[in-house]
Design a protein around this motif. Structure first.
Motif, PDB file in Angstrom:
ATOM      1  N   GLU A   1       0.834  -1.182   0.000  1.00 48.08           N
ATOM      2  CA  GLU A   1       0.000   0.000   0.000  1.00 48.08           C
ATOM      3  C   GLU A   1       0.881   1.248   0.000  1.00 48.08           C
ATOM      4  O   GLU A   1       2.062   1.195   0.355  1.00 48.08           O
ATOM      5  N   ILE A   2       0.285   2.365  -0.385  1.00 44.73           N
ATOM      6  CA  ILE A   2       1.015   3.634  -0.434  1.00 44.73           C
ATOM      7  C   ILE A   2       0.928   4.332   0.915  1.00 44.73           C
ATOM      8  O   ILE A   2      -0.155   4.434   1.510  1.00 44.73           O
ATOM      9  N   ASP A   3       2.048   4.791   1.393  1.00 46.15           N
ATOM     10  CA  ASP A   3       2.098   5.613   2.598  1.00 46.15           C
ATOM     11  C   ASP A   3       1.839   7.054   2.164  1.00 46.15           C
ATOM     12  O   ASP A   3       2.760   7.787   1.792  1.00 46.15           O
ATOM     13  N   PHE A   4       0.576   7.457   2.168  1.00 49.56           N
ATOM     14  CA  PHE A   4       0.211   8.766   1.639  1.00 49.56           C
ATOM     15  C   PHE A   4       0.712   9.910   2.512  1.00 49.56           C
ATOM     16  O   PHE A   4       0.994  11.002   2.006  1.00 49.56           O
ATOM     17  N   GLU A   5       0.814   9.678   3.799  1.00 51.95           N
ATOM     18  CA  GLU A   5       1.340  10.731   4.674  1.00 51.95           C
ATOM     19  C   GLU A   5       2.786  11.043   4.309  1.00 51.95           C
ATOM     20  O   GLU A   5       3.171  12.210   4.175  1.00 51.95           O
ATOM     21  N   ASP A   6       3.565   9.990   4.110  1.00 51.21           N
ATOM     22  CA  ASP A   6       4.960  10.202   3.700  1.00 51.21           C
ATOM     23  C   ASP A   6       5.027  10.747   2.280  1.00 51.21           C
ATOM     24  O   ASP A   6       5.897  11.570   1.968  1.00 51.21           O
ATOM     25  N   LEU A   7       4.133  10.288   1.415  1.00 47.37           N
ATOM     26  CA  LEU A   7       4.134  10.774   0.036  1.00 47.37           C
ATOM     27  C   LEU A   7       3.962  12.290   0.006  1.00 47.37           C
ATOM     28  O   LEU A   7       4.694  12.993  -0.708  1.00 47.37           O
ATOM     29  N   GLU A   8       3.022  12.803   0.774  1.00 49.17           N
ATOM     30  CA  GLU A   8       2.836  14.259   0.774  1.00 49.17           C
ATOM     31  C   GLU A   8       4.050  14.959   1.372  1.00 49.17           C
ATOM     32  O   GLU A   8       4.441  16.034   0.903  1.00 49.17           O
ATOM     33  N   ARG A   9       4.650  14.366   2.376  1.00 45.80           N
ATOM     34  CA  ARG A   9       5.842  14.971   2.970  1.00 45.80           C
ATOM     35  C   ARG A   9       6.956  15.066   1.930  1.00 45.80           C
ATOM     36  O   ARG A   9       7.644  16.091   1.833  1.00 45.80           O
ATOM     37  N   GLN A  10       7.121  14.014   1.131  1.00 46.79           N
ATOM     38  CA  GLN A  10       8.161  14.018   0.095  1.00 46.79           C
ATOM     39  C   GLN A  10       7.833  15.016  -1.008  1.00 46.79           C
ATOM     40  O   GLN A  10       8.713  15.742  -1.498  1.00 46.79           O
ATOM     41  N   LEU A  11       6.567  15.069  -1.412  1.00 49.37           N
ATOM     42  CA  LEU A  11       6.168  15.968  -2.499  1.00 49.37           C
ATOM     43  C   LEU A  11       6.222  17.430  -2.077  1.00 49.37           C
ATOM     44  O   LEU A  11       6.450  18.313  -2.909  1.00 49.37           O
TER      45      LEU A  11
ATOM     46  N   ASN B   1       8.394  18.889  -0.309  1.00 52.08           N
ATOM     47  CA  ASN B   1       9.753  19.438  -0.322  1.00 52.08           C
ATOM     48  C   ASN B   1       9.910  20.292  -1.583  1.00 52.08           C
ATOM     49  O   ASN B   1       9.706  19.802  -2.698  1.00 52.08           O
ATOM     50  N   PRO B   2      10.269  21.546  -1.453  1.00 49.67           N
ATOM     51  CA  PRO B   2      10.322  22.432  -2.636  1.00 49.67           C
ATOM     52  C   PRO B   2      11.329  21.993  -3.692  1.00 49.67           C
ATOM     53  O   PRO B   2      11.245  22.438  -4.837  1.00 49.67           O
ATOM     54  N   ARG B   3      12.259  21.098  -3.336  1.00 47.70           N
ATOM     55  CA  ARG B   3      13.235  20.633  -4.322  1.00 47.70           C
ATOM     56  C   ARG B   3      12.733  19.421  -5.103  1.00 47.70           C
ATOM     57  O   ARG B   3      13.378  18.988  -6.053  1.00 47.70           O
ATOM     58  N   THR B   4      11.587  18.867  -4.698  1.00 50.11           N
ATOM     59  CA  THR B   4      11.011  17.737  -5.435  1.00 50.11           C
ATOM     60  C   THR B   4      10.283  18.273  -6.654  1.00 50.11           C
ATOM     61  O   THR B   4       9.282  18.981  -6.541  1.00 50.11           O
ATOM     62  N   LYS B   5      10.776  17.932  -7.832  1.00 56.38           N
ATOM     63  CA  LYS B   5      10.217  18.468  -9.078  1.00 56.38           C
ATOM     64  C   LYS B   5       9.550  17.408  -9.952  1.00 56.38           C
ATOM     65  O   LYS B   5       8.771  17.744 -10.837  1.00 56.38           O
ATOM     66  N   LEU B   6       9.886  16.143  -9.698  1.00 58.58           N
ATOM     67  CA  LEU B   6       9.412  15.084 -10.588  1.00 58.58           C
ATOM     68  C   LEU B   6       9.128  13.832  -9.782  1.00 58.58           C
ATOM     69  O   LEU B   6       9.873  13.488  -8.859  1.00 58.58           O
ATOM     70  N   MET B   7       8.042  13.127 -10.136  1.00 61.19           N
ATOM     71  CA  MET B   7       7.731  11.823  -9.553  1.00 61.19           C
ATOM     72  C   MET B   7       7.698  10.796 -10.669  1.00 61.19           C
ATOM     73  O   MET B   7       7.039  10.993 -11.692  1.00 61.19           O
TER      74      MET B   7
ATOM     75  N   ALA C   1      -2.454  11.887  -7.802  1.00 57.11           N
ATOM     76  CA  ALA C   1      -2.520  12.998  -8.755  1.00 57.11           C
ATOM     77  C   ALA C   1      -2.815  14.310  -8.050  1.00 57.11           C
ATOM     78  O   ALA C   1      -2.195  15.344  -8.345  1.00 57.11           O
ATOM     79  N   GLU C   2      -3.749  14.286  -7.120  1.00 60.21           N
ATOM     80  CA  GLU C   2      -4.103  15.511  -6.407  1.00 60.21           C
ATOM     81  C   GLU C   2      -2.923  16.054  -5.613  1.00 60.21           C
ATOM     82  O   GLU C   2      -2.685  17.268  -5.571  1.00 60.21           O
ATOM     83  N   LEU C   3      -2.170  15.171  -4.996  1.00 63.15           N
ATOM     84  CA  LEU C   3      -1.009  15.610  -4.221  1.00 63.15           C
ATOM     85  C   LEU C   3       0.066  16.198  -5.128  1.00 63.15           C
ATOM     86  O   LEU C   3       0.686  17.220  -4.794  1.00 63.15           O
ATOM     87  N   CYS C   4       0.293  15.568  -6.260  1.00 64.98           N
ATOM     88  CA  CYS C   4       1.306  16.084  -7.190  1.00 64.98           C
ATOM     89  C   CYS C   4       0.900  17.440  -7.756  1.00 64.98           C
ATOM     90  O   CYS C   4       1.728  18.343  -7.893  1.00 64.98           O
ATOM     91  N   LEU C   5      -0.371  17.591  -8.064  1.00 64.95           N
ATOM     92  CA  LEU C   5      -0.848  18.878  -8.557  1.00 64.95           C
ATOM     93  C   LEU C   5      -0.734  19.952  -7.477  1.00 64.95           C
ATOM     94  O   LEU C   5      -0.331  21.091  -7.751  1.00 64.95           O
ATOM     95  N   ARG C   6      -1.089  19.594  -6.267  1.00 62.92           N
ATOM     96  CA  ARG C   6      -1.035  20.553  -5.153  1.00 62.92           C
ATOM     97  C   ARG C   6       0.373  21.086  -4.941  1.00 62.92           C
ATOM     98  O   ARG C   6       0.571  22.266  -4.657  1.00 62.92           O
ATOM     99  N   HIS C   7       1.351  20.205  -5.110  1.00 67.12           N
ATOM    100  CA  HIS C   7       2.733  20.590  -4.829  1.00 67.12           C
ATOM    101  C   HIS C   7       3.551  20.838  -6.102  1.00 67.12           C
ATOM    102  O   HIS C   7       4.770  20.936  -6.039  1.00 67.12           O
ATOM    103  N   HIS C   8       2.862  20.911  -7.249  1.00 71.83           N
ATOM    104  CA  HIS C   8       3.497  21.283  -8.517  1.00 71.83           C
ATOM    105  C   HIS C   8       4.644  20.326  -8.884  1.00 71.83           C
ATOM    106  O   HIS C   8       5.712  20.757  -9.325  1.00 71.83           O
ATOM    107  N   VAL C   9       4.385  19.046  -8.726  1.00 69.52           N
ATOM    108  CA  VAL C   9       5.361  18.017  -9.083  1.00 69.52           C
ATOM    109  C   VAL C   9       4.869  17.299 -10.337  1.00 69.52           C
ATOM    110  O   VAL C   9       3.767  16.724 -10.346  1.00 69.52           O
ATOM    111  N   PHE C  10       5.658  17.357 -11.390  1.00 71.50           N
ATOM    112  CA  PHE C  10       5.308  16.696 -12.645  1.00 71.50           C
ATOM    113  C   PHE C  10       5.432  15.186 -12.465  1.00 71.50           C
ATOM    114  O   PHE C  10       6.294  14.708 -11.723  1.00 71.50           O
TER     115      PHE C  10
END
Length: 390
Positions: free
Chosen positions: A145-155, A157-163, A185-194
């Motif tokens: 399963e995906i650890d969504f709490e950690d996923l958002e923490r990683q995304l 980070n302002p230096r995270t640009k790509l997933m 998708a919503e998390l990546c859009l929220r944090h501007h990660v392509f």
């Protein structure tokens, strides 16, 4: 008359140019590589033979045929409408990921992956001057399963640009659900990660599951992602070096094309283009017969392990011909698992540690005729019987 394919036919590929069979001695069954041991579909062979008869193999012109073939496949198999010009040629999915890192990030940026994941995800980041960030998948009750709490923490980070997303996931066999994809998708859009979604195993989803291409989630994420596809895994065409990157956003598409040009990767291979177009135009029947065969292979492995090698647990797959085996109960040091089976069972696996967050696991390909798979299982049983498991 409907076409049929016999996946039980065994082929002797030793002493050929097969990478799969060149790495180990002749008495070893090579089940480490993400490649099937099935002959490709007849329409592909017919198209290649016709092209050979032309007798001239010069530079291939760029044309709309690649995009039209990819458009047909995505619409007919996944109900995803795309425009032909969205599909950009690339030599392979791995190449597409490398070019995407170059096109959409700068040295020092963070690139996020979900581990354990296909080993090339690690090396292409490590060798790019970018920093690797990991969202570790959680194994809960035999399912990742995906650890969504950690996923958002990683995304966040302002230096995270790509997933880099793997869907279906290699090696844990998950076919991500619509709910999971929507949340990512919503998390990546929220944090501007392509997002670059590797969907090379999309054709190989089991009966009870459905592959959802990432752009199908919403128009917003479609404009904020790239999808990589390739008939190589499905039709045993890895040597053809032809794949496609689907990029709806024009600005992102042009940036990717610049990376292709800069890496002299724009020229299309003669036979690769023929094979890709034939696969995506005429290969549906082959996939419809391949997937049930692979799923039966997976069931065979699961039943055999439960009955004969209960210390080796199959993580139940939802897609792909790559199985993820939990070997931690065998009592061997993690770095000795693959060498032990190679030495004692004469079966080659990929060490799970190479996928990150996978120590104590093994990746096994089951893209083989059933008789070969049964032989491997019996050799594995004999090898495990030599261990002191008390």
């Amino acid at each position: 008359m409907a076409l049929t394919h016999n996946f039980s036919v065994q082929y002797d590929r030793r002493h050929t140019d097969s990478q799969m069979y060149s790495l180990y001695p002749e008495d070893v069954l090579p089940m480490h590589l993400a490649e099937t041991n099935f002959q490709t579909a007849q329409p592909i062979m017919d198209a290649l033979a016709s092209r050979v008869n032309q007798g001239m193999f010069g530079y291939v012109a760029e044309s709309a045929e690649l995009g039209l073939a990819v458009q047909h496949w995505m619409a007919s198999r996944f109900e995803l409408p795309i425009e032909p010009e969205w599909a950009q040629y690339s030599p392979s999915v791995g190449s597409s990921l490398v070019f995407a890192v170059q096109a959409f990030t700068q040295p020092g940026d963070r690139v996020l992956i979900q581990t354990p994941v296909y080993h090339a995800f690690h090396s292409l980041i490590d060798n790019s001057g970018r920093m690797k960030a990991e969202n570790k998948l959680i194994l809960r009750n035999g399912r990742y399963e995906i650890d969504f709490e950690d996923l958002e923490r990683q995304l966040s980070n302002p230096r995270t640009k790509l997933m880099l997303l793997c869907n279906p996931h290699n090696p844990v066999g998950r076919c991500w659900t619509k709910e999971e994809l929507t949340r990512m998708a919503e998390l990546c859009l929220r944090h501007h990660v392509f997002v670059v979604s590797d969907e090379v195993h999309a054709d190989l989803v089991y009966e009870a599951f459905t592959h959802i291409p990432l752009p199908a989630i919403s128009e917003e994420i479609a404009q904020h992602c790239m999808v990589t596809v390739n008939p190589s895994k499905t039709f045993n065409l890895a040597g053809m070096r032809s794949s496609a990157a689907i990029i709806p956003n024009e600005r992102r598409r042009e940036a990717f094309r610049v990376a292709l040009i800069n890496n002299k990767a724009i020229d299309r291979p003669v036979f690769g283009m023929v094979a890709l177009e034939a696969a995506y135009r005429h290969g549906g029947y082959y996939v419809d017969q391949l997937v049930p065969y692979i799923e039966e292979n997976a069931k065979l492995v699961g039943e055999f392990l439960r009955e004969h090698i209960p210390q080796l647990e199959l993580i139940q797959p939802e897609a792909t011909y790559l199985l993820w085996l939990d070997a931690r109960k065998l009592g061997l040091p993690p770095d000795q698992l693959a060498p032990y089976f190679l030495r004692e069972a004469k079966v080659a696996f990929r060490d799970g540690a190479s996928c990150g967050n996978g120590e104590g696991f093994l990746r096994m390909s089951i893209g083989f005729p059933r008789a070969v798979l049964e032989q491997a299982l019996h050799q594995m049983k004999q090898a495990v019987s030599k261990l002191d498991l008390n």
